[in-house]
Every structure is written in structure tokens, then in C-alpha cells.
Design an enzyme around this catalytic site. Structure first.
Site, short mmCIF file in Angstrom:
data_model
loop_
_atom_site.label_atom_id
_atom_site.label_comp_id
_atom_site.label_asym_id
_atom_site.label_seq_id
_atom_site.Cartn_x
_atom_site.Cartn_y
_atom_site.Cartn_z
CB THR A 1 1.66 38.50 21.57
OG1 THR A 1 1.17 39.71 20.98
CG2 THR A 1 1.56 37.37 20.56
CD GLU A 2 -1.73 42.27 23.86
OE1 GLU A 2 -0.66 41.70 23.56
OE2 GLU A 2 -1.84 43.50 23.96
CG ASN A 3 -1.25 38.84 17.80
OD1 ASN A 3 -0.57 38.83 18.82
ND2 ASN A 3 -0.73 38.69 16.60
CB SER B 1 -5.60 35.57 23.36
OG SER B 1 -4.41 36.26 23.61
#
Lengths: 230, 210
Positions: free
Chosen positions: B39-41, B81
Site C-alpha cells: 500500500t502506497e502509504n 514506497s
């Protein structure tokens, strides 16, 4: 030798932010957003701010208070879909909004924090995000030049800190915090737990102390830090 | 459709599931299925979704859902990320769409005058994941095709989409345009052709259903 102590007061730290300042604010949604520092920024009220933050939080949280108080002139961000007020103010022309691809915002900040002038990327090169940006050819490949970002002040939320300003983040609250902590002239960090020098092991430091100017310990966490009930 | 899309994930992949329909794909992966969800975060190795009671206030996915870790998960900052995404380490992303063109252009971030919250990490996912598949309804709410000759909305990334999963079928984007791979149970060939806004090549022989 002994490392210097940077623990200060909330009021004094935030008083460095003046009208027209550019302020980076860590966080991705709730995790990593320095809600206490933002509240004090609202309290002290400097205006015409340029805010650099991944998102605009949600209604009645974090950056939203700065929108309500009318302190924001410009927002440099990636996604504001969870804050209807931010979208409405953008559409009404009450704030300027500049959208970046998320990883490119991160790299622009990292470049600014690393003494670099910008980065070359092909992200968005065929889209409207690239319009007006300089093209650069390297080894036959086309890139767009994305300028570095720096701020007057960065507001950081850490999980743990020692008095020298060595910081460690928790889980997905890391996000933009370590990048912004390198990219501002004056870096203010709030920390949930202040530990004595030496208790944060050298291997466990995420942001090294030399990047941090002011440190504010949080005696209690307001409701804004809690799990959001949807 | 979501169950069919889940079969697109091969063992060992690093996968990012976009907000909306794609998030539901995870429900169709077994607890022992070897996959790393990103996930990007800032998390690789997403674990099961939490209830408000079990949630960790510091642990969300990019859509804001409270998630958990599993043995071997790693946290990292936003720069790392997207380094993972842009450098080719992301094997597959599943995204939603407003429109997909027959050459694989994706529009999913902006409807001028109506919807413009910013693209977040979507542009990098669409442009740099090694394989991009789309999960979407075949038509919009008023029945207009989402699969079109050209996109009318602002483009997220050009020529990026490899395969589309809809409620009506599985469609590949080929050098010759849209090609039907499978058709949903209960959907007829004329129905899916009529609901597609560009020519749809048909496979030789019987068309598999799902």
C-alpha cells in the site's frame, strides 16, 4: 561530550511561523499528522500560508482547521478527496491547489532535503500534470523536470524522540514525516513519548537529531489522534 | 467478477490493490496464499482488515481502512514506497476506471467540473506497475460504455491497461484493440458487444464463462 537538548514549548516553537510562510506538514490521513502543532498554528493565526501536505485530512481534523480559519492561501498536495471543504474552497477559488503525483511529491521534498535542485521523471509525462514543465532528454529518453521543494518550517509527528531530536515513527505514521524533516529551514517535531538520551538505540533512529530544531512532548493525545469511526 | 480477478494474482507476486472494487479481491485469497500486498502509504505485507475495536490508530492502507501486519511485514516512508513502484518491483496493480480506451489508455482520476480530488498515487501505479488490470462495471450508471475507442476524460496513463474485468466479461487490450477472453454467466454475446464502445474481437471457438 553530551548532545544538546532541544525540548521547547509548543507556543514558542510555533511562534516562528509568520504570515506568508511555507509550511510542510507530515501525515497521510490521521497517522503521522501533527494535530497538536496544527492546533497551535490555528491558535496563533499567521495567514497566507502555503501548506505542503499529502492530503487535507478530513472535516474537522488537522489541516481542515487551517482551512476554516482562512489561513491557507495555497495547498501543494496529492489527493484531497476525503475533505469536501478543501474541494469546495478549491472550486470557489478561495485556495490555490497544486496536485502532484504522490511519489513525485515525496521525491521533490527528498530532493529539497538533500541539497538538490530537482528530479527528472517520466511520471505523468503524457498527461496534463506535465503541462508547462520543462522537458529534459537524457540518453535519448524524455523526462520532465520537477523542481525541489523546501519549506520555512516543517511540522513533524514522531512516536518516540530523545532530547537531541532523534526521531522514530510508528507503523504507517512514518509516510512523509522523515522526508519533510529534512526539507525545511526550521523543523518542529511533536513526540508522543520523550525518552532519555541513549534510550532510542542508534540503529532505531529514523530521523537523525541534526535535522530537528525544536521538540515538543505530547502530554496527552487529543481525540483527533484516535481511530476514526466511520 | 471479483473472484475471477483474484485468479489473476500468481503466487509470489507483489501486488497493489486500488481503492474500491479492487480492495475486495483480497477476500478471495486464501490465508496461506503466498503474496505480498503493498500500500502506497508505506507497508508491504498487508494483513487482514481490522474492526474499530482491534484497529491500530497508526496502521491504515492508502484508502484509510484500518489494516494489520503479518509475519514479515515492513514499514517504510513515502519515497521508498514509490521507489518500489517506479523501479519495477510491483508485479501487478488492480485499479478502478472511469474509461479505458482500446489502446489501453486509462482515465480514473478526474471528471472536469465534477470530480477532481487529485490522483494521489494512481498515476505511478498505472504507469509503472509491471501489469495493470482494471476492475470496473462494464457501463456507467446510466448505461454508457466505459470501454471506448478513445477516452474523453483526462488520462491517468497511456497504453497501460493489459486486461479488464467487468460484470459482463474479461477483456484483453491487444495491439488490435479489445479482445473478449471470457464472458460472465448469463450474459449473451450481443449484450456485451452492445455495451462496449469499441470493436470487440471474439476468441475462436467456444467462449469460456465465469
Amino acid at each position: 561530550m553530551r548532545l544538546p537538548d532541544k525540548i521547547g514549548t509548543l507556543e514558542e516553537s510555533i511562534s516562528r511561523i509568520s504570515d506568508g510562510a511555507t509550511v510542510m506538514i507530515g501525515g497521510f490521513g490521521v497517522p503521522g499528522t501533527p494535530f497538536t502543532l496544527i492546533r497551535e498554528l490555528v491558535q496563533q493565526g499567521p495567514r497566507d500560508l502555503t501548506i505542503i501536505k499529502n492530503d487535507a485530512n478530513e472535516t474537522d481534523m488537522g489541516v481542515d482547521h487551517l482551512l476554516v480559519s482562512g489561513q491557507v492561501k495555497r495547498l501543494i498536495t496529492t489527493h484531497i478527496g476525503l475533505n469536501p471543504r478543501a474541494i469546495a474552497m478549491m472550486n470557489a477559488g478561495e485556495i490555490e491547489v497544486e496536485f502532484n503525483a504522490q511519489g513525485i511529491l515525496a521525491e521533490r521534498i527528498r530532493a529539497g532535503g538533500s541539497g538538490l535542485g530537482g528530479i527528472l521523471t517520466d511520471i505523468g509525462i503524457d498527461t496534463e500534470l506535465a503541462s508547462g514543465k520543462q522537458r529534459v532528454e537524457v540518453d535519448g529518453k524524455s523526462f520532465i523536470l520537477e523542481s525541489a521543494l523546501r519549506a520555512d518550517v516543517a511540522l513533524i509527528h514522531a512516536d518516540r524522540a530523545d532530547p537531541f531530536g532523534n526521531l522514530a515513527y510508528a507503523a504507517t505514521a512514518r509516510n512523509f514525516n522523515p522526508l519533510m524533516a529534512m526539507a525545511a529551514t526550521h523543523v518542529i517535531a511533536e513526540a508522543e513519548t520523550l525518552v532519555p538520551l541513549g534510550d532510542l538505540h542508534a540503529d532505531d533512529v529514523h530521523t537523525p537529531g541534526p535535522f530537528v530544531d525544536d521538540l515538543v512532548g505530547l502530554n496527552e493525545l487529543s481525540e483527533e489522534y484516535a481511530v476514526v469511526q466511520r | 467478477m471479483v473472484a475471477r480477478a483474484a485468479r489473476e494474482i500468481a503466487p509470489g507476486m507483489v501486488v497493489n490493490l486500488g481503492i474500491g472494487l479492487p480492495t475486495k479481491v483480497v477476500d478471495h485469497l486464501g490465508p496461506d496464499f503466498p503474496v505480498c500486498l503493498h500500500t502506497e502509504n508505506g507497508l508491504a505485507g498487508i494483513g487482514p482488515t481490522c474492526t474499530p475495536e482491534t484497529a491500530d490508530r497508526n496502521l491504515i492502507d492508502a484508502g484509510g481502512a484500518y489494516v494489520s501486519t503479518i509475519p514479515g511485514s515492513a514499514f517504510f516512508d513515502s519515497s521508498v514506497s514509490f521507489a518500489l513502484v517506479r523501479s519495477g518491483r510491483l508485479d501487478l496493480t488492480m485499479l478502478g476506471a472511469f474509461e479505458v480506451s482500446q489502446n489501453g489508455d486509462l482515465a480514473n482520476w478526474k471528471i472536469p467540473g465534477k470530480f477532481s480530488p487529485g490522483a494521489g498515487g494512481g498515476i505511478e501505479l498505472a504507469q509503472k506497475a509491471r501489469r495493470v488490470v482494471v476492475l470496473t462495471t462494464h457501463t456507467d450508471r446510466i448505461g454508457n460504455p466505459k470501454l471506448k475507442e478513445t477516452c474523453s476524460l483526462p488520462i491517468t496513463a497511456r497504453g497501460c491497461v493489459a486486461r479488464i474485468f467487468t460484470d459482463m466479461g474479461v477483456i484483453d487490450v491487444t495491439d488490435q484493440g479489445f479482445a473478449l477472453v471470457e464472458i460472465a454467466e448469463g450474459i449473451s454475446l450481443p449484450e456485451i458487444i452492445d455495451a462496449t464502445g469499441a470493436p470487440l474481437a471474439l476468441p475462436a471457438g467456444d467462449i469460456p464463462t465465469f
